[in-house]
Design a protein around this motif. Structure first.
Motif, mmCIF file in Angstrom:
data_model
loop_
_atom_site.group_PDB
_atom_site.id
_atom_site.type_symbol
_atom_site.label_atom_id
_atom_site.label_comp_id
_atom_site.label_asym_id
_atom_site.label_seq_id
_atom_site.Cartn_x
_atom_site.Cartn_y
_atom_site.Cartn_z
ATOM 1 N N GLN A 192 33.450 44.305 45.690
ATOM 2 C CA GLN A 192 34.207 45.284 45.416
ATOM 3 C C GLN A 192 34.214 46.263 46.749
ATOM 4 N N ASP B 204 46.929 51.050 45.550
ATOM 5 C CA ASP B 204 47.552 49.825 44.521
ATOM 6 C C ASP B 204 46.704 48.763 44.612
ATOM 7 N N ARG B 205 46.349 48.354 45.681
ATOM 8 C CA ARG B 205 45.550 47.157 46.147
ATOM 9 C C ARG B 205 44.170 47.538 45.394
ATOM 10 N N LEU C 22 43.243 49.376 42.729
ATOM 11 C CA LEU C 22 43.086 49.080 41.205
ATOM 12 C C LEU C 22 43.230 47.723 40.968
ATOM 13 N N ARG C 23 44.197 46.775 41.511
ATOM 14 C CA ARG C 23 44.195 45.477 41.092
ATOM 15 C C ARG C 23 42.649 44.869 41.597
ATOM 16 N N VAL D 117 39.722 45.910 41.376
ATOM 17 C CA VAL D 117 38.955 46.349 40.196
ATOM 18 C C VAL D 117 38.885 45.285 39.200
ATOM 19 N N GLU D 118 40.108 44.873 38.549
ATOM 20 C CA GLU D 118 40.800 44.149 37.471
ATOM 21 C C GLU D 118 40.189 42.933 37.932
ATOM 22 N N VAL D 119 40.376 42.178 39.308
ATOM 23 C CA VAL D 119 40.251 41.073 39.606
ATOM 24 C C VAL D 119 38.550 41.063 39.726
ATOM 25 N N ASP E 276 36.392 42.548 37.853
ATOM 26 C CA ASP E 276 35.977 42.304 36.365
ATOM 27 C C ASP E 276 36.147 40.820 35.841
ATOM 28 N N GLU E 277 37.297 40.307 36.451
ATOM 29 C CA GLU E 277 37.304 39.161 35.807
ATOM 30 C C GLU E 277 36.584 38.129 36.353
#
Length: 95
Positions: free
Chosen positions: A64, A75-76, A78-79, A81-83, A85-86
């Motif tokens: 991260q 914007d990137r 936020l994406r 963090v989601e990635v 987490d996955e």
């Protein structure tokens, strides 16, 4: 050299390690008290899992920080963090 920039993550990792340390002390006590080997093995497995989980969290934190610094757009971010987490969920299933 990369260091932690997030105090929350640093605290989380330290707490995880302290829990594992407590579990390991418990294993030592079990050996001293002549507990059954299967019981000791179960506790050792718990310590190992705690350390593996901490390592996964450390790895995700590193990813991260490093990727976030390189991408540097909101914007990137936020994406990202989601990635991450996955990725963490996927890595956890490998154990």
């Amino acid at each position: 050299m990369v260091t932690f920039t997030d105090a929350k993550t640093r605290t989380d990792l330290l707490n995880r390690l302290k829990r594992a340390e407590g579990q390991l002390r418990g294993v030592q006590r079990m050996i001293e008290e002549d507990q059954p080997c299967l019981d000791i093995a179960g506790q050792l497995a718990a310590v190992r899992k705690a350390l593996d989980s901490t390592y996964v969290r450390l790895t995700v934190c590193y990813m991260q920080q490093e990727l976030g610094a390189r991408l540097a757009s909101s914007d990137r971010g936020l994406r990202l963090v989601e990635v991450m987490d996955e990725v963490q969920a996927l890595m956890a299933k490998l154990r």
